[in-house]
Design an enzyme around this catalytic site. Sequence first.
Site, PDB file in Angstrom:
ATOM      1  N   ARG A  99     -33.670 -13.405   1.038  1.00  0.00           N
ATOM      2  CA  ARG A  99     -32.747 -12.302   1.126  1.00  0.00           C
ATOM      3  C   ARG A  99     -31.389 -12.739   1.310  1.00  0.00           C
ATOM      4  O   ARG A  99     -30.589 -12.303   0.528  1.00  0.00           O
ATOM      5  CB  ARG A  99     -33.282 -11.394   2.109  1.00  0.00           C
ATOM      6  N   LYS A 134      -7.993  -6.024  -0.977  1.00  0.00           N
ATOM      7  CA  LYS A 134      -9.079  -5.039  -0.800  1.00  0.00           C
ATOM      8  C   LYS A 134     -10.398  -5.704  -0.801  1.00  0.00           C
ATOM      9  O   LYS A 134     -10.980  -5.814  -1.859  1.00  0.00           O
ATOM     10  CB  LYS A 134      -9.057  -4.075  -1.876  1.00  0.00           C
ATOM     11  N   LYS A 166       6.363  -3.092   0.736  1.00  0.00           N
ATOM     12  CA  LYS A 166       5.873  -1.823   0.047  1.00  0.00           C
ATOM     13  C   LYS A 166       6.531  -0.509   0.466  1.00  0.00           C
ATOM     14  O   LYS A 166       7.514  -0.697   1.120  1.00  0.00           O
ATOM     15  CB  LYS A 166       4.345  -1.868   0.737  1.00  0.00           C
ATOM     16  N   GLU A 195       7.736  -3.567  -3.849  1.00  0.00           N
ATOM     17  CA  GLU A 195       7.178  -2.367  -4.635  1.00  0.00           C
ATOM     18  C   GLU A 195       8.154  -1.496  -5.051  1.00  0.00           C
ATOM     19  O   GLU A 195       8.970  -0.900  -4.316  1.00  0.00           O
ATOM     20  CB  GLU A 195       6.031  -1.877  -3.907  1.00  0.00           C
ATOM     21  N   ASP A 216       4.779   0.210  -9.152  1.00  0.00           N
ATOM     22  CA  ASP A 216       3.620   0.686  -8.760  1.00  0.00           C
ATOM     23  C   ASP A 216       3.072   2.210  -9.287  1.00  0.00           C
ATOM     24  O   ASP A 216       4.203   2.982  -9.232  1.00  0.00           O
ATOM     25  CB  ASP A 216       3.491   0.969  -7.031  1.00  0.00           C
TER      26      ASP A 216
END
Length: 279
Positions: A99, A134, A166, A195, A216
Amino acid sequence: MINGFDLDDFVTRTLAEDLGVGGDVTSAATIPADARFTATMNCREEIVVAGIDLAKAFFRRIDPEVTISLEIEDGAKAATGTVLMRLEGKARAMLTAERSALNTLQHLSGIATLTDRYVDAIKGTGATLLDTRKTIPGLRLLEKYAARMGGAMNHRLRLDDGLLIKDNHVAVNGSVGAAVARAKAAASGLQVQVEVDSLDQIEPALMAGAERLLLDNMAPPMLREAVRRVAGRVPLEASGGVNLETIRPIAETGVDFISVGRITQSAPAVDIGLDFSLT
């Protein structure tokens, strides 16, 4: 294999999580200690492989004498039914490691497979796919490695290896220009990227010394206008709202990079199985 990654520690922690204190009580109770298995690990859908050596390490840890033949390398595409690995060794050990090995390989190959689909979607445009931060906490090195195996380029690994201003940084400083100027004054030696979410922020950012712009959540018409205004002075990266349906039109605007959080954040695990037989 992966710079900065401690394979032994990862295998130890992952197995400890699965084995608990008592170990694999089911295999111990039902499988004779001297039983031996042969096994083949197969992909049950078309995939891009990532993590095959990690999967191997779990079997090797439980049974150091296991015989393992890797039939494919990371980064390779595998058709449905392809044998990825062949094993021969102690039956209990294989069942105990199964597993952890599959979870790791399925997750990382899922990222590589999805990444490959995004890379294919922008082929021929000149744009480069980037990953993001992320990622699942604790798995960033592995997930970014998997993204590379799928054909993406890694963006920042950590907060200390790239200076990216940002919207919240801009809000505290009052304007894009002020934020960039302050970052340049810090003389960190890092490239200053900022950004921007509107066209009127472009010139103030460039005048203050920005060396790269993150465009963005701009629709393709606005991206094309941003590319026209910048005219090659700095690299341009598009981000926000990017998926497999939108990425091609974004790439065709002329941006240099497109960052996509989905390739690490939302990639489904692929279907890989391990088929056993007694020897």
